[in-house]
Design an enzyme around this catalytic site. Structure first.
Site, short mmCIF file in Angstrom:
data_model
loop_
_atom_site.label_atom_id
_atom_site.label_comp_id
_atom_site.label_asym_id
_atom_site.label_seq_id
_atom_site.Cartn_x
_atom_site.Cartn_y
_atom_site.Cartn_z
N GLU A 111 0.91 -1.19 -0.26
CA GLU A 111 -0.12 0.14 0.07
C GLU A 111 0.89 1.23 -0.01
O GLU A 111 1.82 1.26 0.71
CB GLU A 111 -0.77 -0.06 1.12
CG GLU A 111 -1.92 -0.97 1.29
CD GLU A 111 -1.62 -2.33 1.93
OE1 GLU A 111 -2.12 -3.38 1.66
OE2 GLU A 111 -0.66 -2.23 2.63
N TYR A 123 7.52 2.48 -7.76
CA TYR A 123 6.70 0.94 -7.98
C TYR A 123 6.47 0.78 -9.16
O TYR A 123 6.47 -0.31 -9.79
CB TYR A 123 5.76 0.70 -6.95
CG TYR A 123 6.34 1.02 -5.49
CD1 TYR A 123 7.22 0.27 -5.06
CD2 TYR A 123 5.43 1.87 -4.59
CE1 TYR A 123 7.68 0.46 -3.69
CE2 TYR A 123 5.84 2.08 -3.43
CZ TYR A 123 7.09 1.17 -2.84
OH TYR A 123 7.69 1.59 -1.74
#
Length: 164
Positions: A111, A123
């Site tokens: 998260e 990411y």
């Protein structure tokens, strides 16, 4: 030529004795840092907890990840603010990737704050996909909450069951 080669940072396991330094970085990096208890619980549970340490700069960053059934959940990846944008997150993610592949994990989950565009971009560059939203997941001050973007990275394809 008089240039001296400076050794790069090295990965080391995080230990309880390291938590004063970890907490100093955590508090400098976040408005809502993990507590010492979060780190102690993670270490006691045997989660993957690694630090990136440099001879000159000291603690550069760290990560904590929780293994699950056929997956890994990245709980915390932090680089000291003064050390950011130097590739340290990539080193930590490479170590996580290697550990996951060693375990045979099929995927990594995490998260990230919806507002953390730098982390989301990092990411995404590493192959993570945004797969969902956890509404009100993070504290955001003044009794407000911020959404988390759930991201996932497939490390290996599903096995062929021979039914096709």
């Amino acid at each position: 030529m008089n240039a001296l080669l400076q050794p790069g940072p090295v990965l080391q396991p995080m230990r309880v004795v390291d938590l004063d330094n970890v907490m100093a970085v955590e508090r400098s990096a976040y408005s809502f840092p993990w507590t010492r208890g979060n780190f102690i619980d993670s270490l006691a549970a045997g989660y993957l907890a690694q630090m990136l340490v440099h001879d000159m700069a000291g603690l550069v960053g760290y990560m904590v990840a929780m293994p699950g059934v056929d997956e890994m959940h990245l709980l915390n990846l932090t680089v000291a603010p003064a050390q950011q944008r130097r590739g340290h997150s990539r080193i930590l993610l490479d170590a996580l990737d290697a550990h996951c592949r060693e375990l045979g994990s099929a995927s990594v989950w995490l998260e990230v704050r919806a507002s953390n565009q730098r982390a989301r971009s990092l990411y995404a560059l590493r192959g993570f996909s945004e797969v969902g939203v956890r509404r009100g997941y993070y504290p955001a001050g003044a009794a407000r909450r911020e959404d988390a973007i759930v991201m996932s990275l497939a490390l290996r394809s599903e096995p062929d069951d021979g039914l096709d």
